[in-house]
Design an enzyme around this catalytic site. Structure first.
Site: not given
Length: 247
Positions: A110-111
């Site tokens: 995920d970011m």
């Protein structure tokens, strides 16, 4: 490995279009195993043959394997609107036409997640690692929003080891997680090892026991551990010994 045309291989390595390669063969000294070649269709074995252009050896990668220490705020995609991507962190030398077509990620983060991220051109390895049948372990360092008592830590450990029920999120259905192992480092920090890669899985597992992830970092895949000397945003090429740790 099947042989490929010389002009195709040189085009993949950034020497221009096939038309450019024909001009190159006329204007430069292009050697294959020490013999000058003028024919763009000359058959080359990228694994065995030595190619040089005006005395500079061309490093033909059959497959490339990179480990990155992914920083937060980068997305695992080639393009993502206003957000920078992990591919933006790669050097220009990794932007040849061949690599831009073939280099891809083995799974994603995920970011807002940091840590071990793998890039490769080896599609067979990627398939083996991300296949649900592979059961490749992935270990994360987890920072939690609020402290857990020793009693609740023991209960969480028991639930994770049994395979906890995880609720739906966004368009993803709920599921029963495979048995996972957790090691508590203190009352707000743990290491969690899982054997699958569902959408937001680690975050959803902790949400199922009433807590929230505020920091997440992947620190290993299989027996391959994130290099502690690798700074955030940096990467290195994996050795054969490294690869043996994940296959």
């Amino acid at each position: 490995m099947a042989k490929e045309r010389l002009d195709k291989l040189l085009a993949h390595e950034g020497f221009g279009s096939r038309k450019d390669i024909r001009k190159l063969l006329r204007s430069c000294e292009v050697l294959v195993n020490g013999k000058q070649i003028y024919d763009p269709g000359f058959a080359v074995d990228a694994e065995k043959d030595n190619i040089s252009v005006d005395g500079e050896e061309v490093n033909l990668h059959k497959n490339l394997y990179l480990m990155m220490n992914k920083p937060q705020h980068y997305v695992c995609s080639t393009k993502e609107g206003d957000h920078e991507t992990v591919f933006d962190l790669l050097d220009d030398s990794l932007r040849t036409p061949y690599l831009q077509e073939k280099l891809h990620l083995v799974g994603r983060l995920d970011m807002d997640t940091e840590g071990l991220l793998l890039f490769t051109t080896d599609g067979e390895l990627t398939h083996r690692l991300i296949s649900p049948k592979s059961h490749i372990s992935k270990t994360y360092l987890c920072g939690l929003e609020h402290a857990e008592t020793a009693e609740h830590q023991a209960e969480i450990t028991k639930q994770f080891e049994a395979g906890i029920e995880v609720g739906p999120e966004d368009n993803e259905q709920g599921f029963t997680a495979q048995p996972a192992q957790i090691t508590w480092l203190n009352d707000t920090t743990a290491q969690l090892t899982i054997y699958e890669g569902k959408y937001h899985q680690v975050k959803r597992m902790f949400a199922a026991v009433g807590n929230k992830i505020v920091y997440l970092k992947r620190i290993s895949m299989g027996q391959l551990k994130l290099d502690k000397e690798l700074e955030l945003g940096k990467y290195k090429e994996l050795t054969d010994k490294d690869l043996e740790l994940i296959v």
